[in-house]
Design a protein around this motif. Structure first.
Motif: not given
Length: 396
Positions: A21, A23, A386, A168, A18, A141, A177
């Protein structure tokens, strides 16, 4: 058809993902990055969103290397695919369980086929991503791809080895996720073969894919080789079927034009009728009755297409608006979210907005098969993936 290959992923060693990671980099502003970096000295934005002077890319590379040396990040012992599951309630109130796979997708030349764009892109500075890729020699990403092959969701139904999970709460929605590693040779082979059997459509990350092409060409020129890791790029691929995708609208914001001139242009193609201010139920009504909504400082108006006005135009709201406003000197911007769109008008950032409907999966598939491109910002795929759960090193 494109190659889709497993690779030795780089992953965080800890189980609590948590604070680590983030966006995608392109939806973050400075305040978002500050908040994420306050959560952990190892938050992925310290590598994926480098800030500072000209040496920021080298600093990002050094940070990534240090995390590997210190065991913050650990590389898998063998190549794998990673199933990425997204569980959430969509805008219509339906429970969704989306499963895609993270792997390395072949980088092909523009127009070569196999990997297809699905919409025209807006101009965007690619220098940042290219400099970061050069410095870190890593895909940080993923691109988001849609497989036109049938059966991917079924192949991913069986769980893999759990390697990460987080829940999230963002944008008023709770999303679970889940990441699962797949190393079984038979299953890896089945996924690879299926995805190589048909085209992959780029849903999100067109610029990232273009940067990967530029980087690939640089590596080819420097090495004389076409067999390095730069020949592929980190990609999340899901199947193009209704239960595996959640597509929302990206509304149009117009500026630099007099509202009456805008109305006059729209009146040639639409019938305007005063309507109540848009609310949470407006999207469903638009989808059911086939209308758009014009919003100005004076209020809201329903836009119903005139009979025959779009007989020779694809049934796509973005194309309808481009047709109606052709020749009008207007600045167009794009905004996801009803509240944000309305605030752009009331706050003076836009002269007017037009609310559009989400693009249907049938139209997405038809456009891909016909080799056509949608207008820019036609689709908003949710939830956002993520960054940081799976990184892909690029070794020469």
């Amino acid at each position: 058809m494109p190659r889709f290959e497993p690779f030795r992923a780089l992953r965080y060693a800890g189980t609590d993902l948590d604070p680590l990671l983030a966006p995608p980099y392109d939806v973050l502003d400075d305040a978002d990055v500050d908040a994420l970096q306050e959560r952990s000295p190892h938050n992925v934005t310290r590598v994926d969103v480098p800030r500072g002077g000209p040496d920021r890319y080298e600093e990002a590379s050094e940070t990534l290397g240090r995390w590997v040396d210190e065991g913050v990040l650990v590389r898998d012992a063998e190549p794998s695919f990673t199933i990425y599951r997204l569980r959430f309630t969509d805008g219509g109130g339906s429970e969704r369980d989306v499963a895609g796979v993270l792997g390395a997708l072949e980088v092909v030349d523009a127009g070569a086929g196999g990997v297809l764009p699905h919409e025209r892109t807006t101009p965007k500075d690619a220098t940042d991503r290219l400099e970061l890729t050069r410095a870190t020699q890593a895909n940080l990403s993923p691109v988001w791809g849609l497989s036109l092959a049938t059966g991917l969701a079924a192949l991913l139904a069986e769980p893999g080895e759990p390697v990460g999970r987080l829940v999230d709460d963002a944008d008023g929605r709770t999303v679970e996720h889940v990441w699962e590693r797949v190393t079984d040779p038979g299953r890896v082979s089945a996924v690879r073969a299926l995805l190589a059997s048909d085209d992959v459509l780029i849903a999100d990350g067109h610029h990232r894919y273009a940067v990967s092409r530029t980087y690939r060409d640089e590596v080819r020129a420097a090495t004389g080789r076409d067999d390095t890791d730069a020949e592929l790029t980190l990609t999340f691929v899901a199947e193009l079927v209704a239960d595996q995708l959640s597509v929302e609208a990206i509304h149009r914001l117009y500026a630099g034009v007099d509202p009456e001139e805008l109305r006059a242009a729209l009146d040639r193609f639409f019938v305007r009728t005063p309507t109540a201010s848009p609310d949470a139920g407006t999207a469903a009504a638009m989808a059911a009755d086939g209308f758009l909504v014009l919003v100005t400082a004076d209020g809201a108006e329903r836009l119903d297409p005139r009979p025959g006005a779009f007989d020779d135009v694809r049934s796509l709201d973005g194309v309808w608006l481009e047709t109606a406003l052709e020749g009008v000197a207007v600045s167009t911007a794009y905004q996801h979210g009803l509240d944000e769109t309305l605030h752009a008008v009331t706050g003076g950032r836009a002269t007017a907005a037009v609310l559009v409907r989400p693009v249907s999966l049938a139209e997405i598939g038809r456009t891909a098969r016909e080799g056509l491109l949608m207008p820019p910002k036609s689709t908003f795929f949710t939830p956002k993936l993520k960054t940081g759960a799976v990184l892909r090193p690029l070794t020469l």
